[in-house]
Design a protein around this motif. Sequence first.
Motif, PDB file in Angstrom:
ATOM      1  N   LEU A  88      34.671  49.034  33.167  1.00 58.97           N
ATOM      2  CA  LEU A  88      33.931  48.641  31.973  1.00 58.97           C
ATOM      3  C   LEU A  88      34.506  47.346  31.388  1.00 58.97           C
ATOM      4  CD1 LEU A  88      31.751  49.219  29.865  1.00 58.97           C
ATOM      5  CD2 LEU A  88      33.419  50.652  28.676  1.00 58.97           C
ATOM      6  N   ALA A  89      35.826  47.244  31.338  1.00 61.94           N
ATOM      7  CA  ALA A  89      36.460  46.026  30.829  1.00 61.94           C
ATOM      8  C   ALA A  89      36.160  44.835  31.734  1.00 61.94           C
ATOM      9  CB  ALA A  89      37.970  46.234  30.700  1.00 61.94           C
ATOM     10  N   VAL A  90      36.150  45.054  33.043  1.00 64.37           N
ATOM     11  CA  VAL A  90      35.788  43.983  33.982  1.00 64.37           C
ATOM     12  C   VAL A  90      34.365  43.524  33.702  1.00 64.37           C
ATOM     13  CG1 VAL A  90      35.324  43.415  36.403  1.00 64.37           C
ATOM     14  CG2 VAL A  90      37.412  44.656  35.799  1.00 64.37           C
ATOM     15  N   ALA A  91      33.443  44.461  33.602  1.00 67.59           N
ATOM     16  CA  ALA A  91      32.030  44.119  33.369  1.00 67.59           C
ATOM     17  C   ALA A  91      31.855  43.394  32.043  1.00 67.59           C
ATOM     18  CB  ALA A  91      31.177  45.381  33.421  1.00 67.59           C
ATOM     19  N   ARG A  92      32.490  43.880  31.007  1.00 71.20           N
ATOM     20  CA  ARG A  92      32.376  43.259  29.684  1.00 71.20           C
ATOM     21  C   ARG A  92      32.908  41.826  29.720  1.00 71.20           C
ATOM     22  NH1 ARG A  92      34.378  47.188  26.682  1.00 71.20           N
ATOM     23  NH2 ARG A  92      36.486  46.642  27.265  1.00 71.20           N
ATOM     24  N   THR A  93      34.036  41.619  30.370  1.00 75.70           N
ATOM     25  CA  THR A  93      34.631  40.294  30.426  1.00 75.70           C
ATOM     26  C   THR A  93      33.794  39.350  31.274  1.00 75.70           C
ATOM     27  OG1 THR A  93      36.796  41.315  30.115  1.00 75.70           O
ATOM     28  CG2 THR A  93      36.777  39.044  30.894  1.00 75.70           C
ATOM     29  N   LEU A  94      33.235  39.850  32.363  1.00 75.97           N
ATOM     30  CA  LEU A  94      32.318  39.032  33.154  1.00 75.97           C
ATOM     31  C   LEU A  94      31.115  38.609  32.307  1.00 75.97           C
ATOM     32  CD1 LEU A  94      32.432  40.986  36.523  1.00 75.97           C
ATOM     33  CD2 LEU A  94      33.143  38.593  36.192  1.00 75.97           C
ATOM     34  N   ALA A  95      30.598  39.510  31.496  1.00 73.67           N
ATOM     35  CA  ALA A  95      29.471  39.166  30.619  1.00 73.67           C
ATOM     36  C   ALA A  95      29.886  38.105  29.602  1.00 73.67           C
ATOM     37  CB  ALA A  95      28.951  40.411  29.915  1.00 73.67           C
ATOM     38  N   TRP A  96      31.089  38.235  29.028  1.00 76.21           N
ATOM     39  CA  TRP A  96      31.576  37.222  28.085  1.00 76.21           C
ATOM     40  C   TRP A  96      31.684  35.854  28.763  1.00 76.21           C
ATOM     41  CZ3 TRP A  96      36.235  40.375  25.780  1.00 76.21           C
ATOM     42  CH2 TRP A  96      35.734  41.353  24.912  1.00 76.21           C
ATOM     43  N   ALA A  97      31.941  35.860  30.075  1.00 77.87           N
ATOM     44  CA  ALA A  97      32.046  34.619  30.841  1.00 77.87           C
ATOM     45  C   ALA A  97      30.671  34.154  31.341  1.00 77.87           C
ATOM     46  CB  ALA A  97      33.005  34.805  32.013  1.00 77.87           C
ATOM     47  N   SER A  98      29.621  34.802  30.868  1.00 80.83           N
ATOM     48  CA  SER A  98      28.232  34.488  31.266  1.00 80.83           C
ATOM     49  C   SER A  98      27.990  34.710  32.754  1.00 80.83           C
ATOM     50  CB  SER A  98      27.862  33.050  30.877  1.00 80.83           C
ATOM     51  OG  SER A  98      27.989  32.870  29.488  1.00 80.83           O
ATOM     52  N   ARG A  99      28.723  35.620  33.340  1.00 76.78           N
ATOM     53  CA  ARG A  99      28.560  35.986  34.743  1.00 76.78           C
ATOM     54  C   ARG A  99      27.830  37.328  34.789  1.00 76.78           C
ATOM     55  NH1 ARG A  99      34.676  34.882  36.666  1.00 76.78           N
ATOM     56  NH2 ARG A  99      33.985  35.982  38.529  1.00 76.78           N
ATOM     57  N   TYR A 100      26.582  37.301  34.331  1.00 73.46           N
ATOM     58  CA  TYR A 100      25.837  38.525  34.072  1.00 73.46           C
ATOM     59  C   TYR A 100      25.539  39.330  35.332  1.00 73.46           C
ATOM     60  CZ  TYR A 100      25.371  36.135  29.644  1.00 73.46           C
ATOM     61  OH  TYR A 100      25.649  35.465  28.488  1.00 73.46           O
ATOM     62  N   GLY A 101      25.176  38.656  36.412  1.00 71.74           N
ATOM     63  CA  GLY A 101      24.889  39.379  37.654  1.00 71.74           C
ATOM     64  C   GLY A 101      26.082  40.169  38.144  1.00 71.74           C
ATOM     65  N   GLU A 102      27.255  39.525  38.104  1.00 69.44           N
ATOM     66  CA  GLU A 102      28.487  40.219  38.496  1.00 69.44           C
ATOM     67  C   GLU A 102      28.797  41.358  37.534  1.00 69.44           C
ATOM     68  OE1 GLU A 102      31.899  37.600  39.865  1.00 69.44           O
ATOM     69  OE2 GLU A 102      30.507  36.118  38.990  1.00 69.44           O
ATOM     70  N   ALA A 103      28.560  41.127  36.260  1.00 71.99           N
ATOM     71  CA  ALA A 103      28.830  42.151  35.258  1.00 71.99           C
ATOM     72  C   ALA A 103      27.985  43.393  35.511  1.00 71.99           C
ATOM     73  CB  ALA A 103      28.566  41.610  33.853  1.00 71.99           C
ATOM     74  N   ILE A 104      26.695  43.184  35.759  1.00 78.04           N
ATOM     75  CA  ILE A 104      25.793  44.312  36.030  1.00 78.04           C
ATOM     76  C   ILE A 104      26.205  45.033  37.300  1.00 78.04           C
ATOM     77  CG2 ILE A 104      23.418  44.923  36.640  1.00 78.04           C
ATOM     78  CD1 ILE A 104      22.591  42.629  34.683  1.00 78.04           C
ATOM     79  N   ALA A 105      26.528  44.280  38.349  1.00 84.19           N
ATOM     80  CA  ALA A 105      26.930  44.894  39.625  1.00 84.19           C
ATOM     81  C   ALA A 105      28.222  45.695  39.445  1.00 84.19           C
ATOM     82  CB  ALA A 105      27.111  43.814  40.676  1.00 84.19           C
ATOM     83  N   THR A 106      29.121  45.213  38.636  1.00 86.60           N
ATOM     84  CA  THR A 106      30.387  45.924  38.395  1.00 86.60           C
ATOM     85  C   THR A 106      30.141  47.200  37.604  1.00 86.60           C
ATOM     86  OG1 THR A 106      31.628  43.865  38.412  1.00 86.60           O
ATOM     87  CG2 THR A 106      32.673  45.743  37.346  1.00 86.60           C
ATOM     88  N   TYR A 107      29.274  47.109  36.615  1.00 83.73           N
ATOM     89  CA  TYR A 107      29.012  48.246  35.745  1.00 83.73           C
ATOM     90  C   TYR A 107      28.240  49.346  36.472  1.00 83.73           C
ATOM     91  CZ  TYR A 107      28.020  50.846  31.521  1.00 83.73           C
ATOM     92  OH  TYR A 107      27.950  51.829  30.557  1.00 83.73           O
ATOM     93  N   ASP A 108      27.334  48.931  37.360  1.00 87.31           N
ATOM     94  CA  ASP A 108      26.553  49.913  38.104  1.00 87.31           C
ATOM     95  C   ASP A 108      27.458  50.563  39.097  1.00 87.31           C
ATOM     96  OD1 ASP A 108      24.214  49.439  36.780  1.00 87.31           O
ATOM     97  OD2 ASP A 108      23.408  48.105  38.288  1.00 87.31           O
TER      98      ASP A 108
END
Length: 108
Positions: A88-108
């Motif tokens: 969850l922290a990885v996904a949230r931080t990726l989203a903060w970095a505007s790396r949304y695709g990676e964030a979604i893939a990590t969260y899923d």
Amino acid sequence: MLWCAVPAGAQSARTIRELIAAGDAAWAAREHDAARAAYAEVVRRDSSYSRAVFRLGMLLAWKNSLDDALSLYRLYSRLEPRDAEGPLAVARTLAWASRYGEAIATYD
């Protein structure tokens, strides 16, 4: 990775147990610079202390050091594979970095 500036020798005489206690006390008191310095020294010496790894990641993310935070959160996820807070922290931080695709893939 440069996590914080610590005067030479300022932390080196303390044991890891003392540094964790100092980091935890500073964390509880919301003294983020002191917590970051203590946890950074713990992780520098021995990166198997998962609480120090996770909290240092949080403190760095709050300072917008997102790449360093991601590295720490990924390490935390390897240290604590059953704790959902790591991914969850990885996904949230990726989203903060505007790396949304990676964030979604990590969260899923």
